[in-house]
Design a protein around this motif. Structure first.
Motif, PDB file in Angstrom:
ATOM      1  N   GLU A   1       0.824  -1.206   0.000  1.00 19.66           N
ATOM      2  CA  GLU A   1       0.000   0.000   0.000  1.00 19.66           C
ATOM      3  C   GLU A   1       0.862   1.260   0.000  1.00 19.66           C
ATOM      4  O   GLU A   1       0.577   2.231  -0.705  1.00 19.66           O
ATOM      5  N   HIS A   2       1.932   1.236   0.779  1.00 16.89           N
ATOM      6  CA  HIS A   2       2.789   2.412   0.892  1.00 16.89           C
ATOM      7  C   HIS A   2       3.526   2.691  -0.410  1.00 16.89           C
ATOM      8  O   HIS A   2       3.556   3.833  -0.888  1.00 16.89           O
ATOM      9  N   THR A   3       4.101   1.664  -0.993  1.00 15.38           N
ATOM     10  CA  THR A   3       4.959   1.880  -2.154  1.00 15.38           C
ATOM     11  C   THR A   3       4.166   2.117  -3.430  1.00 15.38           C
ATOM     12  O   THR A   3       4.696   2.650  -4.402  1.00 15.38           O
ATOM     13  N   SER A   4       2.879   1.725  -3.454  1.00 11.73           N
ATOM     14  CA  SER A   4       2.082   1.884  -4.668  1.00 11.73           C
ATOM     15  C   SER A   4       1.120   3.055  -4.584  1.00 11.73           C
ATOM     16  O   SER A   4       0.261   3.215  -5.450  1.00 11.73           O
ATOM     17  N   GLU A   5       1.245   3.890  -3.561  1.00 15.90           N
ATOM     18  CA  GLU A   5       0.334   5.024  -3.414  1.00 15.90           C
ATOM     19  C   GLU A   5       0.422   5.935  -4.629  1.00 15.90           C
ATOM     20  O   GLU A   5       1.499   6.365  -5.037  1.00 15.90           O
ATOM     21  N   ARG A   6      -0.719   6.212  -5.225  1.00 12.18           N
ATOM     22  CA  ARG A   6      -0.771   7.000  -6.452  1.00 12.18           C
ATOM     23  C   ARG A   6      -0.233   8.408  -6.214  1.00 12.18           C
ATOM     24  O   ARG A   6      -0.596   9.074  -5.256  1.00 12.18           O
TER      25      ARG A   6
ATOM     26  N   GLY B   1       5.380   8.714  -6.314  1.00  7.12           N
ATOM     27  CA  GLY B   1       6.683   8.616  -6.954  1.00  7.12           C
ATOM     28  C   GLY B   1       7.550   7.509  -6.394  1.00  7.12           C
ATOM     29  O   GLY B   1       8.740   7.433  -6.695  1.00  7.12           O
ATOM     30  N   ARG B   2       6.955   6.628  -5.565  1.00  8.94           N
ATOM     31  CA  ARG B   2       7.732   5.545  -4.970  1.00  8.94           C
ATOM     32  C   ARG B   2       7.906   4.398  -5.963  1.00  8.94           C
ATOM     33  O   ARG B   2       7.391   4.414  -7.073  1.00  8.94           O
ATOM     34  N   VAL B   3       8.636   3.364  -5.519  1.00 13.30           N
ATOM     35  CA  VAL B   3       9.007   2.259  -6.405  1.00 13.30           C
ATOM     36  C   VAL B   3       7.786   1.643  -7.069  1.00 13.30           C
ATOM     37  O   VAL B   3       7.808   1.299  -8.253  1.00 13.30           O
ATOM     38  N   GLY B   4       6.700   1.490  -6.320  1.00 12.57           N
ATOM     39  CA  GLY B   4       5.520   0.835  -6.856  1.00 12.57           C
ATOM     40  C   GLY B   4       4.852   1.586  -7.981  1.00 12.57           C
ATOM     41  O   GLY B   4       4.019   1.019  -8.702  1.00 12.57           O
TER      42      GLY B   4
END
Length: 229
Positions: free
Chosen positions: A146-151, A154-157
């Motif tokens: 959830e954290h890395t794919s937050e729209r 700009g994170r890895v996800g």
């Protein structure tokens, strides 16, 4: 190619008529030229903010210019709005008012579709984390996903590699979570330790957690860490 008008950070004077300081100017042969001398003074300014209004005004205007301003932190020029013909802006505003309800419903549908896509991707990313690191607790894997794919984060996800669930990108997301929640990395930063030095100090601890989650090797217990906010 678009005409480009600059909002200067400090006052400039026109190279032709010497008027100034100028709120906006063009550059001709690397010299500032005011809108009067550039024959653009009849245009009106449309700030950025409404994509539909901007698009329609640009399409309706036979002459327009893109307005930019230099961002000192990012070290680049960024778009601020458009200069368009007044009649073109009026037509664009009328068109936007006429179909405002339709566009609002479309935005709602698009938002619902993006939310559903995000839920699916978070589930897929959680499953991939658990495949690569079967010893990772389910709640932790879901939190990482959830954290890395937050729209918009700009994170890895949100990168192409992350969206494709490439192993390197997924591992990088898990590694970042362990760095912040299971090591003294954040405390080192707060103590003034340089980022690269702090990462070097906690690398072995991160590797130990990942090894245990991956294949059960290494110590079975690790610091509880902090809850992400």
């Amino acid at each position: 190619m678009d005409l480009v008008v600059i909002e200067p950070l400090k006052g400039r004077h026109c190279a032709e008529c010497r008027q100034g300081p100028l709120p906006m100017h063009l550059l001709e042969f690397n010299a500032p030229v005011c809108l009067d001398c550039a024959d653009l003074a009849h245009l009106v300014y449309l700030p950025r903010g409404s994509a539909a209004l901007t698009r329609r005004a640009r399409e309706a205007s036979s002459l327009y210019a893109v307005v930019v301003r230099f961002h000192r932190t990012r070290r680049r020029y960024e778009r601020q709005g458009l200069l368009v013909e007044e009649a073109a802006l009026a037509r664009a505003e009328a068109a936007c008012l006429a179909d405002a309800d339709v566009r609002a419903r479309r935005r709602d549908r698009d938002a619902a579709r993006r939310a559903a896509q995000d839920v699916r991707f978070t589930a897929e990313l959680t499953a991939e984390i658990l495949r690569l690191f079967p010893g990772c607790p389910l709640d932790r894997a879901r939190d990482v996903a959830e954290h890395t794919s937050e729209r918009g984060s700009g994170r890895v996800g949100r990168t192409a590699a992350g969206r494709s669930l490439e192993e390197g990108a997924v591992t990088a997301a898990v590694r970042a979570s362990v760095r912040h929640l299971d090591t003294e990395y954040d405390a080192l930063l707060m103590a003034g330790v340089a980022r690269h030095e702090a990462r070097t100090r906690v690398a072995a601890a991160i590797d130990a957690v990942l090894a245990y989650w991956r294949d059960g090797t290494g110590p079975a217990h690790f610091p509880a860490g902090r809850q992400r906010r």
